[in-house]
Design a protein around this motif. Structure first.
Motif, PDB file in Angstrom:
ATOM      1  N   GLY A  95       3.345  -1.016 -12.457  1.00  0.00           N
ATOM      2  CA  GLY A  95       4.323  -1.993 -11.996  1.00  0.00           C
ATOM      3  C   GLY A  95       5.605  -1.402 -11.435  1.00  0.00           C
ATOM      4  O   GLY A  95       6.534  -2.140 -11.106  1.00  0.00           O
ATOM      5  N   MET A  96       5.672  -0.064 -11.311  1.00  0.00           N
ATOM      6  CA  MET A  96       6.866   0.585 -10.761  1.00  0.00           C
ATOM      7  C   MET A  96       7.203  -0.022  -9.403  1.00  0.00           C
ATOM      8  O   MET A  96       6.326  -0.291  -8.589  1.00  0.00           O
ATOM      9  CB  MET A  96       6.617   2.087 -10.569  1.00  0.00           C
ATOM     10  CG  MET A  96       7.768   2.815  -9.896  1.00  0.00           C
ATOM     11  SD  MET A  96       7.411   4.459  -9.200  1.00  0.00           S
ATOM     12  CE  MET A  96       6.421   5.236 -10.417  1.00  0.00           C
ATOM     13  N   LEU A  97       8.486  -0.236  -9.159  1.00  0.00           N
ATOM     14  CA  LEU A  97       8.942  -0.701  -7.858  1.00  0.00           C
ATOM     15  C   LEU A  97       9.398   0.501  -7.054  1.00  0.00           C
ATOM     16  O   LEU A  97      10.178   1.321  -7.532  1.00  0.00           O
ATOM     17  CB  LEU A  97      10.101  -1.684  -8.011  1.00  0.00           C
ATOM     18  CG  LEU A  97       9.800  -2.966  -8.772  1.00  0.00           C
ATOM     19  CD1 LEU A  97      11.046  -3.830  -8.834  1.00  0.00           C
ATOM     20  CD2 LEU A  97       8.651  -3.728  -8.136  1.00  0.00           C
ATOM     21  N   ARG A  98       8.847   0.609  -5.831  1.00  0.00           N
ATOM     22  CA  ARG A  98       9.290   1.691  -4.961  1.00  0.00           C
ATOM     23  C   ARG A  98       9.175   1.282  -3.504  1.00  0.00           C
ATOM     24  O   ARG A  98       8.288   0.514  -3.117  1.00  0.00           O
ATOM     25  CB  ARG A  98       8.564   2.999  -5.244  1.00  0.00           C
ATOM     26  CG  ARG A  98       7.096   3.001  -5.098  1.00  0.00           C
ATOM     27  CD  ARG A  98       6.531   4.345  -5.560  1.00  0.00           C
ATOM     28  NE  ARG A  98       5.140   4.417  -5.162  1.00  0.00           N
ATOM     29  CZ  ARG A  98       4.599   5.378  -4.451  1.00  0.00           C
ATOM     30  NH1 ARG A  98       5.326   6.405  -4.069  1.00  0.00           N
ATOM     31  NH2 ARG A  98       3.340   5.350  -4.130  1.00  0.00           N
ATOM     32  N   ALA A  99      10.087   1.781  -2.688  1.00  0.00           N
ATOM     33  CA  ALA A  99      10.157   1.470  -1.260  1.00  0.00           C
ATOM     34  C   ALA A  99       9.261   2.450  -0.530  1.00  0.00           C
ATOM     35  O   ALA A  99       9.669   3.563  -0.231  1.00  0.00           O
ATOM     36  CB  ALA A  99      11.596   1.560  -0.771  1.00  0.00           C
ATOM     37  N   ARG A 100       8.007   2.029  -0.249  1.00  0.00           N
ATOM     38  CA  ARG A 100       7.063   2.961   0.362  1.00  0.00           C
ATOM     39  C   ARG A 100       6.027   2.312   1.283  1.00  0.00           C
ATOM     40  O   ARG A 100       5.251   2.989   1.914  1.00  0.00           O
ATOM     41  CB  ARG A 100       6.340   3.751  -0.723  1.00  0.00           C
ATOM     42  CG  ARG A 100       5.531   2.895  -1.684  1.00  0.00           C
ATOM     43  CD  ARG A 100       4.110   2.923  -1.341  1.00  0.00           C
ATOM     44  NE  ARG A 100       3.310   2.044  -2.182  1.00  0.00           N
ATOM     45  CZ  ARG A 100       2.160   1.572  -1.801  1.00  0.00           C
ATOM     46  NH1 ARG A 100       1.676   1.865  -0.627  1.00  0.00           N
ATOM     47  NH2 ARG A 100       1.472   0.794  -2.588  1.00  0.00           N
ATOM     48  N   ALA A 101       6.003   0.990   1.393  1.00  0.00           N
ATOM     49  CA  ALA A 101       4.951   0.316   2.165  1.00  0.00           C
ATOM     50  C   ALA A 101       5.397   0.043   3.602  1.00  0.00           C
ATOM     51  O   ALA A 101       6.521  -0.387   3.851  1.00  0.00           O
ATOM     52  CB  ALA A 101       4.554  -0.991   1.498  1.00  0.00           C
ATOM     53  N   ALA A 102       4.476   0.267   4.543  1.00  0.00           N
ATOM     54  CA  ALA A 102       4.761   0.017   5.958  1.00  0.00           C
ATOM     55  C   ALA A 102       4.667  -1.467   6.310  1.00  0.00           C
ATOM     56  O   ALA A 102       5.313  -1.929   7.251  1.00  0.00           O
ATOM     57  CB  ALA A 102       3.801   0.817   6.831  1.00  0.00           C
ATOM     58  N   THR A 103       3.867  -2.211   5.549  1.00  0.00           N
ATOM     59  CA  THR A 103       3.714  -3.646   5.783  1.00  0.00           C
ATOM     60  C   THR A 103       3.907  -4.396   4.469  1.00  0.00           C
ATOM     61  O   THR A 103       3.815  -3.818   3.392  1.00  0.00           O
ATOM     62  CB  THR A 103       2.315  -3.979   6.355  1.00  0.00           C
ATOM     63  OG1 THR A 103       1.327  -3.554   5.421  1.00  0.00           O
ATOM     64  CG2 THR A 103       2.088  -3.301   7.694  1.00  0.00           C
ATOM     65  N   ALA A 104       4.132  -5.691   4.581  1.00  0.00           N
ATOM     66  CA  ALA A 104       4.378  -6.518   3.398  1.00  0.00           C
ATOM     67  C   ALA A 104       3.118  -7.306   3.044  1.00  0.00           C
ATOM     68  O   ALA A 104       2.821  -8.321   3.656  1.00  0.00           O
ATOM     69  CB  ALA A 104       5.544  -7.452   3.633  1.00  0.00           C
ATOM     70  N   GLY A 105       2.370  -6.798   2.059  1.00  0.00           N
ATOM     71  CA  GLY A 105       1.207  -7.502   1.534  1.00  0.00           C
ATOM     72  C   GLY A 105       1.562  -8.195   0.228  1.00  0.00           C
ATOM     73  O   GLY A 105       2.733  -8.420  -0.079  1.00  0.00           O
ATOM     74  N   ALA A 106       0.550  -8.509  -0.570  1.00  0.00           N
ATOM     75  CA  ALA A 106       0.758  -9.244  -1.822  1.00  0.00           C
ATOM     76  C   ALA A 106       1.646  -8.489  -2.805  1.00  0.00           C
ATOM     77  O   ALA A 106       2.441  -9.101  -3.523  1.00  0.00           O
ATOM     78  CB  ALA A 106      -0.588  -9.559  -2.464  1.00  0.00           C
ATOM     79  N   TRP A 107       1.524  -7.166  -2.874  1.00  0.00           N
ATOM     80  CA  TRP A 107       2.316  -6.380  -3.830  1.00  0.00           C
ATOM     81  C   TRP A 107       3.747  -6.161  -3.354  1.00  0.00           C
ATOM     82  O   TRP A 107       4.545  -5.558  -4.052  1.00  0.00           O
ATOM     83  CB  TRP A 107       1.660  -5.039  -4.097  1.00  0.00           C
ATOM     84  CG  TRP A 107       0.393  -5.131  -4.887  1.00  0.00           C
ATOM     85  CD1 TRP A 107      -0.230  -6.266  -5.337  1.00  0.00           C
ATOM     86  CD2 TRP A 107      -0.419  -4.049  -5.306  1.00  0.00           C
ATOM     87  NE1 TRP A 107      -1.368  -5.950  -6.016  1.00  0.00           N
ATOM     88  CE2 TRP A 107      -1.517  -4.579  -6.010  1.00  0.00           C
ATOM     89  CE3 TRP A 107      -0.331  -2.677  -5.160  1.00  0.00           C
ATOM     90  CZ2 TRP A 107      -2.509  -3.789  -6.566  1.00  0.00           C
ATOM     91  CZ3 TRP A 107      -1.323  -1.894  -5.709  1.00  0.00           C
ATOM     92  CH2 TRP A 107      -2.398  -2.448  -6.404  1.00  0.00           C
TER      93      TRP A 107
END
Length: 118
Positions: A95-107
């Motif tokens: 459940g760690m929150l981190r700024a790493r995704a190129a797109t915004a999916g469900a997570w």
């Protein structure tokens, strides 16, 4: 480290958003009175980890929100990556929150609601 794991909303899950310039916001933890930072100097699985540890606002403490109703994607203004809740991790990283995704999916979608005490 901030995580998206609690089943109930408590004081540790309450943050204050401050609009800096109509684009960028800060996120401050009400319990610690510290700003949330995206730890962009960390490497590997900790890259972009969100921590409420900063006493000031720099580039790593600025975020943008893309919302539809109360559901929002949160993006680091510094690295232009979406904040993810890491549910594929096990142990202390779950459940760690981190700024790493190129797109915004469900997570990468979070509920943002006004405080009932506001």
């Amino acid at each position: 480290m901030l995580t998206a794991t609690p089943a109930l909303l408590g004081s540790r899950e309450t943050f204050k958003l401050c609009n800096l310039d109509n684009t960028n916001y800060t996120i401050a933890a009400l319990t610690t009175k510290k700003y949330v930072s995206a730890e962009l100097d960390y490497s590997g699985a900790d890259y972009g980890m969100l921590r409420a540890r900063s006493t000031g606002v720099g580039d790593w403490e600025k975020f943008r929100f893309e919302c539809t109703g109360s559901l929002c994607a949160i993006k680091s203004s510094k690295n232009n990556k979406y904040v993810s809740a890491e549910y594929a991790y096990e142990g202390s990283g779950y459940g760690m929150l981190r700024a790493r995704a190129a797109t915004a999916g469900a997570w990468e979608k979070f509920y943002v609601r006004p405080s009932p005490n506001a």
